[in-house]
Design a protein around this motif. Structure first.
Motif, PDB file in Angstrom:
ATOM      1  N   PHE A  10       0.830  -1.205   0.000  1.00 57.43           N
ATOM      2  CA  PHE A  10       0.000   0.000   0.000  1.00 57.43           C
ATOM      3  C   PHE A  10       0.865   1.255   0.000  1.00 57.43           C
ATOM      4  O   PHE A  10       0.561   2.229  -0.688  1.00 57.43           O
ATOM      5  N   MET A  11       1.952   1.249   0.737  1.00 52.04           N
ATOM      6  CA  MET A  11       2.849   2.405   0.733  1.00 52.04           C
ATOM      7  C   MET A  11       3.568   2.556  -0.613  1.00 52.04           C
ATOM      8  O   MET A  11       3.794   3.671  -1.077  1.00 52.04           O
ATOM      9  N   ILE A  12       3.887   1.453  -1.238  1.00 54.53           N
ATOM     10  CA  ILE A  12       4.489   1.515  -2.572  1.00 54.53           C
ATOM     11  C   ILE A  12       3.495   2.099  -3.562  1.00 54.53           C
ATOM     12  O   ILE A  12       3.844   2.944  -4.403  1.00 54.53           O
ATOM     13  N   LEU A  14       0.942   4.149  -2.879  1.00 56.78           N
ATOM     14  CA  LEU A  14       0.761   5.575  -2.591  1.00 56.78           C
ATOM     15  C   LEU A  14       1.966   6.400  -3.035  1.00 56.78           C
ATOM     16  O   LEU A  14       1.806   7.496  -3.586  1.00 56.78           O
ATOM     17  N   THR A  15       3.141   5.879  -2.858  1.00 56.03           N
ATOM     18  CA  THR A  15       4.341   6.600  -3.260  1.00 56.03           C
ATOM     19  C   THR A  15       4.430   6.732  -4.780  1.00 56.03           C
ATOM     20  O   THR A  15       4.773   7.799  -5.306  1.00 56.03           O
ATOM     21  N   SER A  16       4.094   5.677  -5.471  1.00 65.52           N
ATOM     22  CA  SER A  16       4.146   5.760  -6.932  1.00 65.52           C
ATOM     23  C   SER A  16       3.094   6.730  -7.472  1.00 65.52           C
ATOM     24  O   SER A  16       3.360   7.487  -8.403  1.00 65.52           O
ATOM     25  N   TRP A  17       1.908   6.747  -6.883  1.00 66.19           N
ATOM     26  CA  TRP A  17       0.889   7.708  -7.310  1.00 66.19           C
ATOM     27  C   TRP A  17       1.289   9.132  -6.970  1.00 66.19           C
ATOM     28  O   TRP A  17       0.995  10.064  -7.708  1.00 66.19           O
ATOM     29  N   LEU A  18       1.951   9.300  -5.865  1.00 64.51           N
ATOM     30  CA  LEU A  18       2.434  10.632  -5.520  1.00 64.51           C
ATOM     31  C   LEU A  18       3.440  11.126  -6.551  1.00 64.51           C
ATOM     32  O   LEU A  18       3.386  12.275  -6.991  1.00 64.51           O
ATOM     33  N   VAL A  19       4.316  10.257  -6.980  1.00 62.00           N
ATOM     34  CA  VAL A  19       5.300  10.632  -7.993  1.00 62.00           C
ATOM     35  C   VAL A  19       4.606  10.964  -9.308  1.00 62.00           C
ATOM     36  O   VAL A  19       4.901  11.978  -9.952  1.00 62.00           O
ATOM     37  N   PHE A  20       3.670  10.136  -9.718  1.00 67.46           N
ATOM     38  CA  PHE A  20       3.009  10.369 -11.002  1.00 67.46           C
ATOM     39  C   PHE A  20       2.102  11.591 -10.985  1.00 67.46           C
ATOM     40  O   PHE A  20       1.974  12.278 -11.991  1.00 67.46           O
ATOM     41  N   LEU A  21       1.483  11.896  -9.874  1.00 65.57           N
ATOM     42  CA  LEU A  21       0.536  13.010  -9.842  1.00 65.57           C
ATOM     43  C   LEU A  21       1.156  14.343  -9.461  1.00 65.57           C
ATOM     44  O   LEU A  21       0.579  15.388  -9.753  1.00 65.57           O
TER      45      LEU A  21
END
Length: 54
Positions: A10-12, A14-21
């Motif tokens: 789940f943290m992976i 969220l982190t990937s979506w944070l990078v993309f957005l």
């Protein structure tokens, strides 16, 4: 089965979506594009009629 444990994944996610957005649009929008176009004379293309050999 460690795949069913959502804690690390789940943290992976969220982190990937944070990078993309957040970071990716900033990187893309930071590029400057040259909006000036060179002026060209407007001419209609001249087409020649082609006589078919048959």
């Amino acid at each position: 089965m460690p795949q069913l444990n959502p804690s690390p994944w789940f943290m992976i996610l969220l982190t990937s979506w944070l990078v993309f957005l957040v970071f990716m649009p900033l990187k893309v929008l930071s590029h400057s594009f040259n909006p000036q176009l060179s002026p060209q004379t407007r001419k209609d293309p001249v087409s020649k009629h082609w006589a078919w050999p048959w």
